[in-house]
Design a protein around this motif. Sequence first.
Motif, PDB file in Angstrom:
ATOM      1  N   LEU A 150       1.113  -0.867  -0.026  1.00 33.44           N
ATOM      2  CA  LEU A 150      -0.152   0.140   0.200  1.00 33.44           C
ATOM      3  C   LEU A 150       1.141   1.427  -0.317  1.00 33.44           C
ATOM      4  CD1 LEU A 150      -2.515  -0.973   2.388  1.00 33.44           C
ATOM      5  CD2 LEU A 150      -2.877  -0.049  -0.457  1.00 33.44           C
ATOM      6  N   LEU A 151       1.764   1.415   0.505  1.00 35.65           N
ATOM      7  CA  LEU A 151       3.055   2.706   0.835  1.00 35.65           C
ATOM      8  C   LEU A 151       3.828   2.648  -1.317  1.00 35.65           C
ATOM      9  CD1 LEU A 151       4.531   2.051   3.692  1.00 35.65           C
ATOM     10  CD2 LEU A 151       3.126   3.937   3.771  1.00 35.65           C
ATOM     11  N   ALA A 152       3.743   1.468  -1.269  1.00 34.83           N
ATOM     12  CA  ALA A 152       4.474   1.712  -2.641  1.00 34.83           C
ATOM     13  C   ALA A 152       3.520   2.299  -3.953  1.00 34.83           C
ATOM     14  CB  ALA A 152       4.841   0.910  -2.821  1.00 34.83           C
ATOM     15  N   LEU A 153       2.373   1.819  -3.432  1.00 32.58           N
ATOM     16  CA  LEU A 153       1.062   2.337  -4.297  1.00 32.58           C
ATOM     17  C   LEU A 153       0.656   3.318  -4.276  1.00 32.58           C
ATOM     18  CD1 LEU A 153      -0.650   1.559  -6.087  1.00 32.58           C
ATOM     19  CD2 LEU A 153      -2.414   0.703  -4.279  1.00 32.58           C
ATOM     20  N   ALA A 154       0.723   4.389  -2.916  1.00 34.79           N
ATOM     21  CA  ALA A 154       0.892   5.380  -2.624  1.00 34.79           C
ATOM     22  C   ALA A 154       1.761   6.175  -2.880  1.00 34.79           C
ATOM     23  CB  ALA A 154       0.856   5.891  -0.503  1.00 34.79           C
ATOM     24  N   VAL A 155       3.072   6.263  -3.290  1.00 33.78           N
ATOM     25  CA  VAL A 155       4.494   6.934  -3.650  1.00 33.78           C
ATOM     26  C   VAL A 155       4.287   7.012  -4.569  1.00 33.78           C
ATOM     27  CG1 VAL A 155       7.154   6.713  -4.289  1.00 33.78           C
ATOM     28  CG2 VAL A 155       5.755   6.378  -1.728  1.00 33.78           C
ATOM     29  N   ALA A 156       3.046   5.263  -5.701  1.00 38.89           N
ATOM     30  CA  ALA A 156       3.399   6.054  -7.234  1.00 38.89           C
ATOM     31  C   ALA A 156       2.266   6.585  -8.126  1.00 38.89           C
ATOM     32  CB  ALA A 156       3.167   4.137  -7.536  1.00 38.89           C
ATOM     33  N   PHE A 157       1.293   6.944  -6.929  1.00 41.25           N
ATOM     34  CA  PHE A 157       0.489   7.801  -7.130  1.00 41.25           C
ATOM     35  C   PHE A 157       0.762   9.118  -7.143  1.00 41.25           C
ATOM     36  CE2 PHE A 157      -3.280  10.027  -5.794  1.00 41.25           C
ATOM     37  CZ  PHE A 157      -4.113  10.112  -6.567  1.00 41.25           C
ATOM     38  N   LEU A 158       1.108   9.116  -5.845  1.00 37.85           N
ATOM     39  CA  LEU A 158       2.201  10.284  -5.715  1.00 37.85           C
ATOM     40  C   LEU A 158       2.976  10.903  -7.151  1.00 37.85           C
ATOM     41  CD1 LEU A 158       2.423  10.920  -1.850  1.00 37.85           C
ATOM     42  CD2 LEU A 158       0.751  11.641  -3.279  1.00 37.85           C
ATOM     43  N   GLY A 159       3.648  10.049  -7.276  1.00 39.51           N
ATOM     44  CA  GLY A 159       4.867  10.587  -8.420  1.00 39.51           C
ATOM     45  C   GLY A 159       3.519  10.162  -9.317  1.00 39.51           C
ATOM     46  N   TRP A 160       2.662  10.151 -10.341  1.00 42.58           N
ATOM     47  CA  TRP A 160       2.034  10.332 -11.156  1.00 42.58           C
ATOM     48  C   TRP A 160       1.386  11.893 -10.649  1.00 42.58           C
ATOM     49  CZ3 TRP A 160      -3.152  10.227 -11.219  1.00 42.58           C
ATOM     50  CH2 TRP A 160      -4.311  10.190 -12.051  1.00 42.58           C
ATOM     51  N   SER A 161       0.071  11.462  -9.522  1.00 43.08           N
ATOM     52  CA  SER A 161      -0.690  13.095  -9.358  1.00 43.08           C
ATOM     53  C   SER A 161       0.944  14.057  -9.978  1.00 43.08           C
ATOM     54  CB  SER A 161      -0.684  12.899  -8.112  1.00 43.08           C
ATOM     55  OG  SER A 161      -1.383  14.139  -8.080  1.00 43.08           O
ATOM     56  N   LEU A 162       1.631  14.202  -8.570  1.00 41.35           N
ATOM     57  CA  LEU A 162       2.829  15.645  -9.406  1.00 41.35           C
ATOM     58  C   LEU A 162       3.121  15.521 -10.652  1.00 41.35           C
ATOM     59  CD1 LEU A 162       4.717  17.227  -7.667  1.00 41.35           C
ATOM     60  CD2 LEU A 162       6.812  15.613  -7.673  1.00 41.35           C
ATOM     61  N   THR A 163       3.570  14.186 -11.599  1.00 40.31           N
ATOM     62  CA  THR A 163       4.092  14.745 -13.195  1.00 40.31           C
ATOM     63  C   THR A 163       3.002  15.266 -13.432  1.00 40.31           C
ATOM     64  OG1 THR A 163       5.241  12.849 -13.061  1.00 40.31           O
ATOM     65  CG2 THR A 163       4.598  13.326 -15.088  1.00 40.31           C
ATOM     66  N   LYS A 164       1.502  15.589 -12.935  1.00 37.73           N
ATOM     67  CA  LYS A 164       0.452  15.535 -13.706  1.00 37.73           C
ATOM     68  C   LYS A 164       0.396  16.833 -13.691  1.00 37.73           C
ATOM     69  CE  LYS A 164      -4.776  14.959 -14.434  1.00 37.73           C
ATOM     70  NZ  LYS A 164      -5.619  14.168 -13.236  1.00 37.73           N
ATOM     71  N   GLN A 165       0.197  17.095 -12.345  1.00 38.33           N
ATOM     72  CA  GLN A 165       0.404  18.998 -11.886  1.00 38.33           C
ATOM     73  C   GLN A 165       1.634  19.739 -12.550  1.00 38.33           C
ATOM     74  OE1 GLN A 165      -2.225  19.969 -10.179  1.00 38.33           O
ATOM     75  NE2 GLN A 165      -3.326  17.654 -10.210  1.00 38.33           N
ATOM     76  N   LEU A 166       3.043  18.974 -12.687  1.00 39.01           N
ATOM     77  CA  LEU A 166       3.736  19.770 -13.148  1.00 39.01           C
ATOM     78  C   LEU A 166       3.382  20.401 -14.813  1.00 39.01           C
ATOM     79  CD1 LEU A 166       6.802  18.261 -11.562  1.00 39.01           C
ATOM     80  CD2 LEU A 166       5.555  20.569 -11.297  1.00 39.01           C
ATOM     81  N   ARG A 167       2.879  18.915 -15.587  1.00 41.76           N
ATOM     82  CA  ARG A 167       2.504  19.438 -16.723  1.00 41.76           C
ATOM     83  C   ARG A 167       1.326  20.632 -16.795  1.00 41.76           C
ATOM     84  NH1 ARG A 167       2.622  12.843 -18.519  1.00 41.76           N
ATOM     85  NH2 ARG A 167       4.466  13.219 -18.732  1.00 41.76           N
ATOM     86  N   LYS A 168       0.394  20.670 -16.145  1.00 39.85           N
ATOM     87  CA  LYS A 168      -0.594  21.377 -16.344  1.00 39.85           C
ATOM     88  C   LYS A 168      -0.136  23.111 -15.512  1.00 39.85           C
ATOM     89  CE  LYS A 168      -4.403  20.802 -13.803  1.00 39.85           C
ATOM     90  NZ  LYS A 168      -5.598  20.598 -12.282  1.00 39.85           N
ATOM     91  N   ALA A 169       1.191  22.893 -14.810  1.00 36.51           N
ATOM     92  CA  ALA A 169       1.218  24.166 -14.588  1.00 36.51           C
ATOM     93  C   ALA A 169       2.753  24.289 -15.335  1.00 36.51           C
ATOM     94  CB  ALA A 169       2.176  24.172 -13.686  1.00 36.51           C
ATOM     95  N   GLN A 170       3.375  23.518 -16.360  1.00 35.96           N
ATOM     96  CA  GLN A 170       4.253  23.969 -17.398  1.00 35.96           C
ATOM     97  C   GLN A 170       3.289  24.748 -18.448  1.00 35.96           C
ATOM     98  OE1 GLN A 170       7.665  24.197 -17.449  1.00 35.96           O
ATOM     99  NE2 GLN A 170       7.441  25.564 -19.192  1.00 35.96           N
ATOM    100  N   ALA A 171       1.481  23.522 -19.212  1.00 32.22           N
ATOM    101  CA  ALA A 171       1.602  24.526 -19.556  1.00 32.22           C
ATOM    102  C   ALA A 171       0.126  25.616 -19.523  1.00 32.22           C
ATOM    103  CB  ALA A 171      -0.257  23.666 -19.933  1.00 32.22           C
ATOM    104  N   ALA A 172       0.095  26.452 -17.996  1.00 33.58           N
ATOM    105  CA  ALA A 172      -0.028  27.343 -17.874  1.00 33.58           C
ATOM    106  C   ALA A 172       0.803  28.999 -17.918  1.00 33.58           C
ATOM    107  CB  ALA A 172      -0.870  27.625 -16.772  1.00 33.58           C
TER     108      ALA A 172
END
Length: 81
Positions: free
Chosen positions: A31-53
């Motif tokens: 579960l902890l490994a899954l949470a880290v993977a989800f947080l990495g995916w979410s961070l990448t998504k947010q960074l792409r949105k910020a770069q597009a903005a």
Amino acid sequence: MVTLTLLAAVTEGPAPEDVKAGWVALIIFLLLALAVAFLGWSLTKQLRKAQAAKDAGAYGDQPVEADSADEPTGGDSPTSV
């Protein structure tokens, strides 16, 4: 001398045959490994949105044109002869 004896008695711990791996620890680890993977995916998504903005000029910068973003501008580049 007494403290060393007491310290040795406290730090012995359980016998190796009394310790076994458990399913609960494995599930928590997964579960902890899954949470880290989800947080990495979410961070990448947010960074792409910020770069597009930023490229769109949302932060007060000049908007970046799609054609000029990939090519260097000006003749002062070290590759020009």
